[in-house]
Design a protein around this motif. Structure first.
Motif: not given
Length: 212
Positions: A188-209
């Protein structure tokens, strides 16, 4: 007449004893042959079981090795990128391919609880790969490097460790009555951390066309 009768009885007894002995000998031979066949069947079954167990151990050893190698290659690639080097990327790609091959094979053999660990780890390793690939385009390089190091030395390291323990537990090498509860918590901890990191990476990609 008496003498003849005695002689016939004697001959009959001799023949009967001979025939009876032959019958008993045949039965004994058949029983011995059946026992030998059963023993051979048991030995073949034990040999097949030993071979299956060895194949399972080999598969588990390779799965554990490739998972560790993948994490270490990603961690080293982060450190190399921070130094301005890119030589570790080829090693990372090779480690990624090796893990993918072993994971594909393991999916057909792992029991459900171990497969759950391997699948969760596979998703986490995939996100770790994106972390490395996305580093050069990060708007905050210092923060990105710190985040990557934390991921590979923290959650990612814990995930690889969990896989090793799960494999050993399934083989009966490492038995812990509380393992199932610990396994669920760590997953559960690993999956939660992975999803949080995915959201951060996705947010960065939005700001870098242009970054995929």
């Amino acid at each position: 007449m008496t003498t003849l009768a005695v002689a016939l009885i004697s001959v009959g007894g001799t023949l009967g004893g001979t025939l009876g002995g032959a019958v008993l000998s045949q039965r004994a031979s058949r029983a011995q042959a059946a026992e030998q066949n059963q023993r051979a069947d048991r030995e073949r079954a034990e040999e097949r079981a030993d071979q299956a167990l060895q194949a399972k151990r080999d598969l588990y050893a390779l799965l554990n090795t490739t998972a560790r190698a993948y994490r270490i290659a990603a961690r080293d690639a982060v450190r190399a990128a921070e130094r301005g080097e890119s030589s570790e990327l080829a090693v990372l790609d090779a480690a990624k391919d090796a893990w993918a091959d072993q994971y594909a094979q393991a999916q057909m053999a792992l029991p459900k609880d171990v497969l759950e660990v391997a699948s969760t780890l596979n998703r986490a390793l995939g996100v770790g790969y994106l972390v490395v690939k996305q580093l050069p385009s990060s708007s905050d390089l210092d923060g990105a490097y710190a985040r990557a190091k934390t991921w590979f030395s923290g959650s990612m390291s814990d995930g690889v460790y969990l896989l090793r323990v799960a494999l050993r537990h399934d083989l009966g090498v490492e038995v812990n009555a509380n393992f199932e509860q610990a396994r669920m918590q760590m997953l559960a901890t690993l999956d939660s951390s992975r999803k949080h990191l995915e959201r951060l990476l996705a947010a960065e990609r939005i700001h870098v066309p242009g970054v995929n």
